[in-house]
Design a protein around this motif. Structure first.
Motif, mmCIF file in Angstrom:
data_model
loop_
_atom_site.group_PDB
_atom_site.id
_atom_site.type_symbol
_atom_site.label_atom_id
_atom_site.label_comp_id
_atom_site.label_asym_id
_atom_site.label_seq_id
_atom_site.Cartn_x
_atom_site.Cartn_y
_atom_site.Cartn_z
ATOM 1 N N GLY A 166 14.800 -63.055 3.854
ATOM 2 C CA GLY A 166 13.405 -62.695 3.638
ATOM 3 C C GLY A 166 13.071 -61.361 4.304
ATOM 4 N N LEU A 167 12.121 -60.656 3.728
ATOM 5 C CA LEU A 167 11.742 -59.327 4.210
ATOM 6 C C LEU A 167 10.515 -59.397 5.115
ATOM 7 N N ILE A 168 10.599 -58.779 6.288
ATOM 8 C CA ILE A 168 9.451 -58.584 7.166
ATOM 9 C C ILE A 168 9.123 -57.099 7.136
ATOM 10 N N ILE A 169 7.925 -56.736 6.707
ATOM 11 C CA ILE A 169 7.505 -55.339 6.661
ATOM 12 C C ILE A 169 6.800 -55.014 7.971
ATOM 13 N N GLU A 170 7.468 -54.243 8.810
ATOM 14 C CA GLU A 170 6.955 -53.944 10.138
ATOM 15 C C GLU A 170 5.873 -52.866 10.099
ATOM 16 N N GLU A 171 4.998 -52.885 11.093
ATOM 17 C CA GLU A 171 4.001 -51.826 11.225
ATOM 18 C C GLU A 171 4.681 -50.512 11.580
ATOM 19 N N TYR A 172 5.739 -50.572 12.380
ATOM 20 C CA TYR A 172 6.527 -49.394 12.733
ATOM 21 C C TYR A 172 7.881 -49.869 13.242
ATOM 22 N N PRO A 173 8.888 -48.997 13.217
ATOM 23 C CA PRO A 173 10.205 -49.390 13.703
ATOM 24 C C PRO A 173 10.148 -49.750 15.187
ATOM 25 N N SER A 174 10.837 -50.808 15.574
ATOM 26 C CA SER A 174 10.860 -51.209 16.980
ATOM 27 C C SER A 174 12.138 -51.982 17.258
ATOM 28 N N LEU A 175 12.530 -51.998 18.531
ATOM 29 C CA LEU A 175 13.735 -52.729 18.908
ATOM 30 C C LEU A 175 13.519 -54.231 18.790
ATOM 31 N N ALA A 176 12.361 -54.693 19.230
ATOM 32 C CA ALA A 176 12.019 -56.115 19.133
ATOM 33 C C ALA A 176 11.135 -56.324 17.906
ATOM 34 N N PRO A 177 11.221 -57.478 17.262
ATOM 35 C CA PRO A 177 10.364 -57.739 16.094
ATOM 36 C C PRO A 177 8.885 -57.569 16.428
ATOM 37 N N ASP A 178 8.172 -56.886 15.557
ATOM 38 C CA ASP A 178 6.743 -56.652 15.758
ATOM 39 C C ASP A 178 5.927 -57.629 14.909
ATOM 40 N N CYS A 179 6.203 -57.661 13.613
ATOM 41 C CA CYS A 179 5.612 -58.653 12.698
ATOM 42 C C CYS A 179 4.078 -58.685 12.766
ATOM 43 N N THR A 180 3.439 -57.529 12.666
ATOM 44 C CA THR A 180 1.978 -57.479 12.628
ATOM 45 C C THR A 180 1.511 -58.094 11.316
ATOM 46 N N LEU A 181 0.881 -59.266 11.401
ATOM 47 C CA LEU A 181 0.661 -60.078 10.207
ATOM 48 C C LEU A 181 -0.307 -59.441 9.216
ATOM 49 N N ASN A 182 -1.406 -58.846 9.689
ATOM 50 C CA ASN A 182 -2.381 -58.329 8.736
ATOM 51 C C ASN A 182 -1.823 -57.159 7.924
ATOM 52 N N GLY A 183 -1.078 -56.248 8.576
ATOM 53 C CA GLY A 183 -0.478 -55.149 7.837
ATOM 54 C C GLY A 183 0.591 -55.625 6.868
ATOM 55 N N TRP A 184 1.383 -56.574 7.315
ATOM 56 C CA TRP A 184 2.458 -57.122 6.468
ATOM 57 C C TRP A 184 1.885 -57.826 5.242
ATOM 58 N N THR A 185 0.881 -58.659 5.429
ATOM 59 C CA THR A 185 0.306 -59.365 4.278
ATOM 60 C C THR A 185 -0.414 -58.394 3.342
ATOM 61 N N LEU A 209 10.755 -61.062 -1.826
ATOM 62 C CA LEU A 209 11.439 -61.072 -0.533
ATOM 63 C C LEU A 209 10.439 -61.147 0.615
ATOM 64 N N SER A 210 9.306 -60.454 0.479
ATOM 65 C CA SER A 210 8.295 -60.475 1.531
ATOM 66 C C SER A 210 7.655 -61.853 1.650
ATOM 67 N N VAL A 211 7.383 -62.491 0.518
ATOM 68 C CA VAL A 211 6.843 -63.860 0.551
ATOM 69 C C VAL A 211 7.846 -64.804 1.207
ATOM 70 N N LYS A 212 9.111 -64.608 0.898
ATOM 71 C CA LYS A 212 10.162 -65.429 1.519
ATOM 72 C C LYS A 212 10.157 -65.237 3.033
ATOM 73 N N GLY A 213 9.989 -63.995 3.472
ATOM 74 C CA GLY A 213 9.918 -63.724 4.902
ATOM 75 C C GLY A 213 8.701 -64.369 5.536
ATOM 76 N N LEU A 214 7.561 -64.279 4.865
ATOM 77 C CA LEU A 214 6.337 -64.903 5.375
ATOM 78 C C LEU A 214 6.501 -66.409 5.505
ATOM 79 N N GLU A 215 7.100 -67.022 4.494
ATOM 80 C CA GLU A 215 7.301 -68.472 4.533
ATOM 81 C C GLU A 215 8.186 -68.864 5.714
ATOM 82 N N ARG A 216 9.128 -67.997 6.049
ATOM 83 C CA ARG A 216 10.069 -68.317 7.130
ATOM 84 C C ARG A 216 9.403 -68.274 8.511
ATOM 85 N N VAL A 217 8.472 -67.349 8.722
ATOM 86 C CA VAL A 217 7.959 -67.149 10.090
ATOM 87 C C VAL A 217 6.474 -67.464 10.257
ATOM 88 N N ILE A 218 5.773 -67.829 9.188
ATOM 89 C CA ILE A 218 4.318 -67.984 9.286
ATOM 90 C C ILE A 218 3.917 -69.035 10.319
#
Length: 227
Positions: A166-185, A209-218
């Motif tokens: 699944g795809l997570i669309i990050e707010e910006y590149p980072s070493l640790a997962p950022d997963c800003t939900l409002n920007g991603w959705t 792929l993005s929906v799949k990512g959301l389903e995985r971590v929501i």
């Protein structure tokens, strides 16, 4: 047009007025146009191009064109879009409008990077432009902007993948997962809108792929005591 019709220096760079109904918003953004017609934010005595101001202005002029059918507004929207694309950087087969402290002061984040949300906003406004006459030249840049959403974070992009792909669309590149939900959705909804309107397979695949990512971590965003 009277001087009061203009929000900032639109007339100086040959652009028509922005919507007066949004005057308070434009003033809050401290918007001002650079000589090439791209919108920037004034910080102190300096004016810097702001990556996300392009979509705001393109959307404004496109909306005014759709309402009035005055060709000046469509020409203005295309002018700003051209100026934005000229300032984008090629990365991983895509195009991205970079934020950088070296060239501007619109962000406190160090280094050079781009935003998944800003990129998605360009997909949105270029999609709207392509529905208007004489705008076919934006089709290839739109596809490349979408491609920028697939560049992995370890390569300087904004794409992070879950264990099942699944795809997570990050707010910006980072070493640790950022997963800003409002920007991603928001980015996911924009991809869906574009896919529905055009049937574009690239957009459909990114949306799935993005929906799949959301389903995985929501579930990680649940706060039961506030539910």
């Amino acid at each position: 047009m009277a001087a009061d019709d203009f929000i900032t220096n639109e007339a100086e760079v040959g652009l028509p007025p922005l919507q007066a109904s949004r005057r308070a918003v434009w003033k809050y953004y401290r918007i001002e146009f650079l000589p090439n017609g791209y919108p920037g934010r004034r910080t102190g005595d300096e004016l810097f191009a702001h990556p996300i101001y392009g979509p705001y202005v393109i959307a404004d002029y496109t909306a005014q064109y759709r309402r009035t059918k005055d060709s000046r507004f469509l020409e203005a929207a295309c002018h700003v879009a051209d100026a934005a694309i000229e300032q984008m950087t090629e990365l991983g087969g895509g195009l991205a409008f970079m934020y950088s402290q070296e060239t501007s002061r619109v962000s406190s984040k160090k280094g050079s990077w781009y935003s998944g949300l800003t990129q998605a906003r360009y997909v949105e406004v270029l999609n709207k432009l392509l529905a208007q006459p004489g705008t076919e030249r934006f089709r290839d840049p739109l596809s490349k902007v979408m491609t920028s959403l697939t560049v992995p974070t370890e390569d300087g992009g904004v794409a992070r993948y879950t264990g099942d792909g699944g795809l997570i669309i990050e707010e910006y590149p980072s070493l640790a997962p950022d997963c800003t939900l409002n920007g991603w959705t928001t980015a996911t909804v924009i991809l869906c809108d574009y896919a529905v309107r055009t049937g574009d397979e690239q957009a459909w695949e990114l949306f799935r792929l993005s929906v799949k990512g959301l389903e995985r971590v929501i579930g990680l965003y649940d706060v039961p005591e506030f539910a």
